[in-house]
Design a protein around this motif. Sequence first.
Motif, short mmCIF file in Angstrom:
data_model
loop_
_atom_site.label_atom_id
_atom_site.label_comp_id
_atom_site.label_asym_id
_atom_site.label_seq_id
_atom_site.Cartn_x
_atom_site.Cartn_y
_atom_site.Cartn_z
N SER A 79 6.01 0.06 -4.37
CA SER A 79 6.06 -1.09 -5.28
C SER A 79 7.51 -1.49 -5.53
O SER A 79 8.36 -0.65 -5.83
CB SER A 79 5.40 -0.73 -6.61
N LYS A 127 1.98 5.20 -6.82
CA LYS A 127 2.71 6.17 -7.65
C LYS A 127 3.37 7.26 -6.82
O LYS A 127 4.39 7.82 -7.20
CB LYS A 127 1.76 6.81 -8.66
N ALA A 128 2.76 7.58 -5.67
CA ALA A 128 3.28 8.68 -4.84
C ALA A 128 4.71 8.44 -4.36
O ALA A 128 5.45 9.39 -4.11
CB ALA A 128 2.36 8.90 -3.64
N GLU A 140 7.11 6.90 -6.09
CA GLU A 140 8.07 6.77 -7.19
C GLU A 140 9.12 7.87 -7.17
O GLU A 140 10.32 7.60 -7.37
CB GLU A 140 7.34 6.76 -8.53
N HIS A 185 3.29 -5.20 -9.02
CA HIS A 185 2.41 -4.08 -8.63
C HIS A 185 2.95 -2.74 -9.13
O HIS A 185 2.60 -1.69 -8.59
CB HIS A 185 2.24 -4.05 -7.11
N ARG A 186 3.75 -2.80 -10.17
CA ARG A 186 4.44 -1.61 -10.66
C ARG A 186 3.49 -0.51 -11.13
O ARG A 186 3.77 0.68 -10.98
CB ARG A 186 5.37 -2.02 -11.81
N ASN A 187 2.34 -0.87 -11.69
CA ASN A 187 1.42 0.11 -12.26
C ASN A 187 0.25 0.46 -11.35
O ASN A 187 -0.69 1.12 -11.80
CB ASN A 187 0.91 -0.40 -13.61
N ASP A 188 0.28 0.01 -10.09
CA ASP A 188 -0.80 0.34 -9.16
C ASP A 188 -0.80 1.84 -8.88
O ASP A 188 0.21 2.40 -8.44
CB ASP A 188 -0.65 -0.45 -7.85
N GLU A 189 -1.95 2.48 -9.11
CA GLU A 189 -2.04 3.94 -8.96
C GLU A 189 -1.74 4.40 -7.54
O GLU A 189 -1.13 5.43 -7.33
CB GLU A 189 -3.43 4.41 -9.38
N VAL A 190 -2.17 3.61 -6.54
CA VAL A 190 -2.00 4.02 -5.15
C VAL A 190 -0.53 4.09 -4.75
O VAL A 190 -0.17 4.75 -3.76
CB VAL A 190 -2.78 3.06 -4.21
N ASP A 233 0.80 -1.21 0.00
CA ASP A 233 0.00 0.00 0.00
C ASP A 233 0.84 1.27 0.00
O ASP A 233 0.30 2.38 -0.06
CB ASP A 233 -0.94 0.01 1.21
#
Length: 464
Positions: free
Chosen positions: A61, A73-74, A76, A66-71, A58
Motif C-alpha cells: 500500500s 499488512k504483511a 508494512e 488502501h492503507r488499512n487493507d488487511e491483505v 495486492d
Amino acid sequence: MENNIGDRNHVSIEITPIYERLVSSIRGTMERAASEGCICKVSCEEIRRENLKAYVPDKVSIGPIHRNDEVLKAMEDQKWRYLYALVNRKPNQLEESLNACVDALMGLEPKARLFYKEDVSLHRDEFVKMMLVDGGFIIELFLKSTMKGLKRRNDPIFSTPGLLWRIRCNLIMLENQLPFFILQEIFRIVPIPKQCKYSITDLALVFFKSMIPGDHQLHKEKYSQESNHLLDLVYHCYLPTIPRIQVKENPPYGFRGPATYLKESGIKLSRARRRVENLLDIKFNKGVLEIPTIHIHHFTEILFRNFIAFEQCPCHDNINSLSVRYISSYVVLMKSLIDSDKEAKFLDQQDILLTDDNVDEKDVHQLFERLSRSALKNSNIDELKDFYFDGLCEQVNRYKTWRCWKTKKSSGSSSSSSSNCQTTRKKKKKEDAPWTLLFVAAILLLALTFFGTLFSILSFFLRH
C-alpha cells in the motif's frame, strides 16, 4: 536583491510581512488549481469491478486509499526496514536525517493532501508518518534495484519469485500513489550512496524500464519535471513526439476496416523504422502506415487500464493542460485494426505485434476489446474526448489506390467498399483473359517455328 554566492542566477526576495497572507493565499490557490485530486479511485464502478486486480494493490500500500487493507499488512514491516536502511546509511546521522525529513514534510503536508480527491481522515502526524514511510520505501527500493551492492540475500522482495514485478505493478496503480514532490524532497535530504549518480527521476525510469518503450534518454530529458506521481511519470513517457495530423471534416473513430482489409485496399502496414519513436508515433505517408511495435506483456492490461483511469479522472485535463486522451485514443485505434485473432496474427507477421512468452497471441484481440470498453466507458463513443488519431484515420480512410478507387458516392461503409474492390478485380480478370490467351498462342507459334527451322538445318547437313 541578487545573491552573488553560488548560483549567480539565483535571486532572493524578502517578502514584506504585510503581504505574507496575500502571497500565501495566492500560492495555495495556484497549487489547488495545478494538482487538486490527481490521485483518486477509479471513477466508473462498473469498469472497476470488471478487473479489480488491475486497480487495487495486492502486495504493498502506498498513500492513504488502501492503507488499512488487511491483505497489505504483511509488507508494512518491510517498508519500515527499508526506511531504516535509507536514513541510517551514514553513521551517527539517523536522528539528523529523521528530523530534517519530518520538518520538511510537515511544511508540505497541506499541499500533499490536495493531491487526493477523497478526503484523507488521518491527522497531521499520521499523514506525515505515512508519507515518510511510503516515500522512503520507494526510494530505497529504487536504489536496491539499480545498485546490486545494496541488496541483501534474505531480502524477500528480491528473493521471492515474482514478488518484485507484482510490487512494480502495484506502484503504477492510480489508487496507490504518492505525490512525486514528496519523493523528491525525501531524496534531497536522506544520505544517498556515493556510487549513485542518479536523480530520483532517473531511478524511477530505470525501475520502470521494462514498462516503458522507446528512448529512455529522451524520456528523462523531456518529462523529468512534469510528473505529479509515478503513474504520471510513466504516462508521460508514452505521449507522442511527432506533430498531430489535423482533421478536415467529421472526426472518425478508427480506420475503415481492420488490418487485413487495409492491406487488400492497397495500404501497406509496416513496423516503424526508428526505434526511438514512442508507441503512439503512428505515421501514414504515400500509402504506408507505419506503426511502432507494441509488445504485449503480462502487465500491459494493468498499465493501460490505469492510464485510461488517469485520463478519465476529472483533474486530468487541468493537470496536464490537455484535453486529449492519448492512451484511450490509442486502444480504440488498435481495436479498429485488431477485431479478430486473424488480424492479430497478421500484425505479428509484420513485426508490429509481439507477445510475451506467457501471453497467448489469441488473447490480444480480447485484450483490446476490454481496454476499448474501459476507454469508452462501456461502448459510449461520446465519452472519448478529442480522439487524438482523427486526422490520421481521415488520411488513411480517404487514401485511394489503383486497386480500389473509391468515389465520394461509394465511400460509405467498409462492406460496400470491399464489394466494390472485389467487383473491380473480377472485371479486370475478365478483361485480361483474351490478352492472356493471345500471349500463350504467340509463344507456342514462336516455339514451333524455332524447332521447325532447327530440324530443317540438321536435315540439310545430314544429307551433305
